[in-house]
Design a protein around this motif. Structure first.
Motif, PDB file in Angstrom:
ATOM      1  N   LEU A 180       0.820  -1.214   0.000  1.00 40.56           N
ATOM      2  CA  LEU A 180       0.000   0.000   0.000  1.00 40.56           C
ATOM      3  C   LEU A 180       0.853   1.263   0.000  1.00 40.56           C
ATOM      4  O   LEU A 180       0.537   2.234  -0.690  1.00 40.56           O
ATOM      5  N   LEU A 181       1.952   1.256   0.752  1.00 40.67           N
ATOM      6  CA  LEU A 181       2.823   2.430   0.793  1.00 40.67           C
ATOM      7  C   LEU A 181       3.563   2.622  -0.531  1.00 40.67           C
ATOM      8  O   LEU A 181       3.709   3.747  -1.004  1.00 40.67           O
ATOM      9  N   LYS A 182       4.018   1.537  -1.117  1.00 37.12           N
ATOM     10  CA  LYS A 182       4.706   1.644  -2.407  1.00 37.12           C
ATOM     11  C   LYS A 182       3.748   2.091  -3.513  1.00 37.12           C
ATOM     12  O   LYS A 182       4.165   2.743  -4.463  1.00 37.12           O
ATOM     13  N   ALA A 183       2.476   1.745  -3.370  1.00 32.79           N
ATOM     14  CA  ALA A 183       1.464   2.172  -4.337  1.00 32.79           C
ATOM     15  C   ALA A 183       1.024   3.615  -4.078  1.00 32.79           C
ATOM     16  O   ALA A 183       0.186   4.150  -4.796  1.00 32.79           O
ATOM     17  N   ARG A 184       1.601   4.225  -3.043  1.00 29.05           N
ATOM     18  CA  ARG A 184       1.346   5.623  -2.683  1.00 29.05           C
ATOM     19  C   ARG A 184      -0.116   5.914  -2.328  1.00 29.05           C
ATOM     20  O   ARG A 184      -0.671   6.952  -2.684  1.00 29.05           O
TER      21      ARG A 184
END
Length: 102
Positions: free
Chosen positions: A10-14
């Motif tokens: 989720l964080l890498k997908a911003r």
């Protein structure tokens, strides 16, 4: 999928907002803090209504009892510096028009 794997995805997908509903708030915060410090190298800010921002010496107690100020600090964060902000029980304030329009 493990919680940390899903969080990383989720964080890498911003994703700008990740909503976690739990009765084990301290445990989830501990896991997030530990994982962020060891794997993702991001700043972490934690806010709650009673204490304001905690665990950050520059902003200790800032926005105490003021959810609008809590959002204003997020607006002031440098966009090039990755950060994660934990807003505890913030869903209670989303019906306030000054919060939802911010």
């Amino acid at each position: 999928m493990k919680f940390t794997d899903e969080l990383t995805l989720l964080l890498k997908a911003r994703y700008p907002i990740i909503y976690i509903n739990t009765i084990e708030e301290d445990r989830v915060e501990y896991i997030i803090r530990k994982y962020i410090k060891t794997s993702l190298n991001r700043s972490i800010y934690s806010w709650d209504f009673v204490d304001g921002y905690t665990n950050n010496p520059n902003n200790e107690g800032f926005a105490k009892r003021n959810p609008v100020q809590a959002l204003e600090l997020i607006e002031r964060l440098a966009p090039q510096t990755p950060a994660l902000v934990l807003l505890k029980d913030f869903n209670r304030f989303l019906t306030d028009v000054s919060i939802s329009r911010k």
